[in-house]
Design a protein around this motif. Sequence first.
Motif, PDB file in Angstrom:
ATOM      1  N   SER A  33       0.870  -1.177   0.000  1.00 52.18           N
ATOM      2  CA  SER A  33       0.000   0.000   0.000  1.00 52.18           C
ATOM      3  C   SER A  33       0.906   1.226   0.000  1.00 52.18           C
ATOM      4  O   SER A  33       1.913   1.266   0.716  1.00 52.18           O
ATOM      5  N   GLU A  34       0.534   2.192  -0.816  1.00 54.62           N
ATOM      6  CA  GLU A  34       1.348   3.407  -0.912  1.00 54.62           C
ATOM      7  C   GLU A  34       0.635   4.548  -0.208  1.00 54.62           C
ATOM      8  O   GLU A  34      -0.537   4.826  -0.461  1.00 54.62           O
ATOM      9  N   HIS A  35       1.345   5.188   0.721  1.00 53.38           N
ATOM     10  CA  HIS A  35       0.795   6.322   1.474  1.00 53.38           C
ATOM     11  C   HIS A  35       1.472   7.600   0.971  1.00 53.38           C
ATOM     12  O   HIS A  35       2.672   7.798   1.153  1.00 53.38           O
ATOM     13  N   LYS A  36       0.694   8.449   0.338  1.00 55.59           N
ATOM     14  CA  LYS A  36       1.218   9.693  -0.243  1.00 55.59           C
ATOM     15  C   LYS A  36       1.438  10.725   0.869  1.00 55.59           C
ATOM     16  O   LYS A  36       0.622  10.858   1.775  1.00 55.59           O
ATOM     17  N   ILE A  37       2.542  11.445   0.745  1.00 53.41           N
ATOM     18  CA  ILE A  37       2.870  12.506   1.688  1.00 53.41           C
ATOM     19  C   ILE A  37       3.191  13.747   0.859  1.00 53.41           C
ATOM     20  O   ILE A  37       4.079  13.714  -0.010  1.00 53.41           O
ATOM     21  N   ILE A  38       2.468  14.824   1.095  1.00 54.17           N
ATOM     22  CA  ILE A  38       2.656  16.037   0.308  1.00 54.17           C
ATOM     23  C   ILE A  38       4.080  16.549   0.469  1.00 54.17           C
ATOM     24  O   ILE A  38       4.581  16.718   1.582  1.00 54.17           O
ATOM     25  N   GLY A  39       4.747  16.739  -0.666  1.00 53.00           N
ATOM     26  CA  GLY A  39       6.090  17.295  -0.679  1.00 53.00           C
ATOM     27  C   GLY A  39       7.192  16.311  -0.309  1.00 53.00           C
ATOM     28  O   GLY A  39       8.349  16.709  -0.196  1.00 53.00           O
ATOM     29  N   LYS A  40       6.844  15.046  -0.083  1.00 49.52           N
ATOM     30  CA  LYS A  40       7.858  14.058   0.285  1.00 49.52           C
ATOM     31  C   LYS A  40       7.644  12.771  -0.507  1.00 49.52           C
ATOM     32  O   LYS A  40       6.634  12.592  -1.172  1.00 49.52           O
ATOM     33  N   VAL A  41       8.602  11.877  -0.374  1.00 51.65           N
ATOM     34  CA  VAL A  41       8.513  10.573  -1.020  1.00 51.65           C
ATOM     35  C   VAL A  41       7.436   9.738  -0.317  1.00 51.65           C
ATOM     36  O   VAL A  41       7.346   9.742   0.918  1.00 51.65           O
ATOM     37  N   SER A  42       6.625   9.049  -1.102  1.00 47.50           N
ATOM     38  CA  SER A  42       5.579   8.196  -0.545  1.00 47.50           C
ATOM     39  C   SER A  42       6.178   7.103   0.327  1.00 47.50           C
ATOM     40  O   SER A  42       7.321   6.683   0.130  1.00 47.50           O
ATOM     41  N   LYS A  43       5.394   6.639   1.285  1.00 46.88           N
ATOM     42  CA  LYS A  43       5.812   5.539   2.157  1.00 46.88           C
ATOM     43  C   LYS A  43       5.071   4.276   1.727  1.00 46.88           C
ATOM     44  O   LYS A  43       3.887   4.308   1.397  1.00 46.88           O
ATOM     45  N   LEU A  44       5.793   3.160   1.716  1.00 48.07           N
ATOM     46  CA  LEU A  44       5.193   1.871   1.368  1.00 48.07           C
ATOM     47  C   LEU A  44       4.971   1.051   2.627  1.00 48.07           C
ATOM     48  O   LEU A  44       5.780   1.072   3.545  1.00 48.07           O
ATOM     49  N   GLU A  45       3.861   0.315   2.624  1.00 48.91           N
ATOM     50  CA  GLU A  45       3.535  -0.571   3.738  1.00 48.91           C
ATOM     51  C   GLU A  45       3.175  -1.937   3.160  1.00 48.91           C
ATOM     52  O   GLU A  45       2.417  -2.032   2.197  1.00 48.91           O
ATOM     53  N   SER A  46       3.735  -2.961   3.751  1.00 52.80           N
ATOM     54  CA  SER A  46       3.446  -4.320   3.295  1.00 52.80           C
ATOM     55  C   SER A  46       1.963  -4.621   3.478  1.00 52.80           C
ATOM     56  O   SER A  46       1.397  -4.384   4.541  1.00 52.80           O
ATOM     57  N   ALA A  47       1.353  -5.149   2.419  1.00 51.29           N
ATOM     58  CA  ALA A  47      -0.071  -5.488   2.481  1.00 51.29           C
ATOM     59  C   ALA A  47      -0.297  -6.975   2.238  1.00 51.29           C
ATOM     60  O   ALA A  47      -1.427  -7.410   2.022  1.00 51.29           O
ATOM     61  N   GLY A  48       0.773  -7.766   2.239  1.00 49.59           N
ATOM     62  CA  GLY A  48       0.600  -9.215   2.113  1.00 49.59           C
ATOM     63  C   GLY A  48       1.150  -9.792   0.830  1.00 49.59           C
ATOM     64  O   GLY A  48       1.515  -9.086  -0.106  1.00 49.59           O
ATOM     65  N   ILE A  49       1.202 -11.102   0.829  1.00 51.29           N
ATOM     66  CA  ILE A  49       1.776 -11.852  -0.281  1.00 51.29           C
ATOM     67  C   ILE A  49       0.656 -12.366  -1.188  1.00 51.29           C
ATOM     68  O   ILE A  49      -0.362 -12.857  -0.711  1.00 51.29           O
ATOM     69  N   GLU A  50       0.868 -12.236  -2.485  1.00 46.57           N
ATOM     70  CA  GLU A  50      -0.060 -12.792  -3.477  1.00 46.57           C
ATOM     71  C   GLU A  50       0.207 -14.283  -3.638  1.00 46.57           C
ATOM     72  O   GLU A  50       1.349 -14.732  -3.476  1.00 46.57           O
ATOM     73  N   PRO A  51      -0.814 -15.063  -3.993  1.00 41.82           N
ATOM     74  CA  PRO A  51      -0.560 -16.469  -4.322  1.00 41.82           C
ATOM     75  C   PRO A  51       0.384 -16.580  -5.530  1.00 41.82           C
ATOM     76  O   PRO A  51       0.333 -15.750  -6.437  1.00 41.82           O
ATOM     77  N   ILE A  52       1.245 -17.586  -5.530  1.00 40.22           N
ATOM     78  CA  ILE A  52       2.160 -17.821  -6.641  1.00 40.22           C
ATOM     79  C   ILE A  52       1.358 -18.257  -7.866  1.00 40.22           C
ATOM     80  O   ILE A  52       0.391 -19.012  -7.742  1.00 40.22           O
ATOM     81  N   GLU A  53       1.748 -17.776  -9.025  1.00 40.51           N
ATOM     82  CA  GLU A  53       1.084 -18.129 -10.273  1.00 40.51           C
ATOM     83  C   GLU A  53       2.091 -18.760 -11.231  1.00 40.51           C
ATOM     84  O   GLU A  53       3.234 -18.336 -11.302  1.00 40.51           O
ATOM     85  N   PHE A  54       1.624 -19.770 -11.960  1.00 43.14           N
ATOM     86  CA  PHE A  54       2.413 -20.387 -13.024  1.00 43.14           C
ATOM     87  C   PHE A  54       1.624 -20.287 -14.322  1.00 43.14           C
ATOM     88  O   PHE A  54       0.395 -20.338 -14.317  1.00 43.14           O
ATOM     89  N   SER A  55       2.340 -20.154 -15.408  1.00 37.79           N
ATOM     90  CA  SER A  55       1.756 -20.206 -16.741  1.00 37.79           C
ATOM     91  C   SER A  55       2.514 -21.282 -17.513  1.00 37.79           C
ATOM     92  O   SER A  55       3.741 -21.270 -17.550  1.00 37.79           O
ATOM     93  N   LEU A  56       1.764 -22.220 -18.107  1.00 36.39           N
ATOM     94  CA  LEU A  56       2.362 -23.311 -18.868  1.00 36.39           C
ATOM     95  C   LEU A  56       1.861 -23.270 -20.300  1.00 36.39           C
ATOM     96  O   LEU A  56       0.655 -23.200 -20.538  1.00 36.39           O
ATOM     97  N   SER A  57       2.772 -23.325 -21.248  1.00 36.20           N
ATOM     98  CA  SER A  57       2.412 -23.461 -22.660  1.00 36.20           C
ATOM     99  C   SER A  57       2.603 -24.927 -23.026  1.00 36.20           C
ATOM    100  O   SER A  57       3.708 -25.457 -22.907  1.00 36.20           O
ATOM    101  N   VAL A  58       1.518 -25.560 -23.443  1.00 38.53           N
ATOM    102  CA  VAL A  58       1.529 -26.994 -23.734  1.00 38.53           C
ATOM    103  C   VAL A  58       1.024 -27.212 -25.153  1.00 38.53           C
ATOM    104  O   VAL A  58       0.010 -26.629 -25.548  1.00 38.53           O
ATOM    105  N   ARG A  59       1.710 -28.065 -25.903  1.00 41.66           N
ATOM    106  CA  ARG A  59       1.237 -28.434 -27.244  1.00 41.66           C
ATOM    107  C   ARG A  59       0.770 -29.877 -27.194  1.00 41.66           C
ATOM    108  O   ARG A  59       1.533 -30.780 -26.829  1.00 41.66           O
ATOM    109  N   LEU A  60      -0.491 -30.089 -27.535  1.00 44.42           N
ATOM    110  CA  LEU A  60      -1.094 -31.418 -27.558  1.00 44.42           C
ATOM    111  C   LEU A  60      -1.148 -31.887 -29.009  1.00 44.42           C
ATOM    112  O   LEU A  60      -1.803 -31.259 -29.841  1.00 44.42           O
TER     113      LEU A  60
END
Length: 133
Positions: A33-60
């Motif tokens: 999550s990004e917290h905007k601060i006027i006149g300064k660099v935004s602060k980041l806060e951890s909001a959790g881990i996404e599930p891992i994703e795989f993509s497979l290209s298969v030829r049948l």
Amino acid sequence: MYIGNFGGVVFTVSYQQVLTFQKMTRKTKHNFSEHKIIGKVSKLESAGIEPIEFSLSVRLVESLGVNVNDCLNKWRDFCRNANCDYFIIGGENYGLYVLESVDEEINHTDGRGVPIDVDCKLQIKEMNYVGDY
């Protein structure tokens, strides 16, 4: 030679059958999550881990010993029924995954219109049940 399996389909290479993926990508992501601060660099806060994703290209390909319709039907049913299965490749068990989507591109059919050569893209995602905190 056994390569792995997912969704009721075994990936294998032998003198009788070639059923493997041509390309596999893995996506690991963390949310912030990004917290905007006027006149300064935004602060980041951890909001959790996404599930891992795989993509497979298969030829049948039927001429390589693959029952094209059988594989497609297994993956379609697996996806539509929101099933989960262990994703195993190269002896490594990645855990439980769901099949988010199956994209199919039919390259060739037989004389009756039955697909005999199909390029598929499987999108699979790590399964985390609600309540697994």
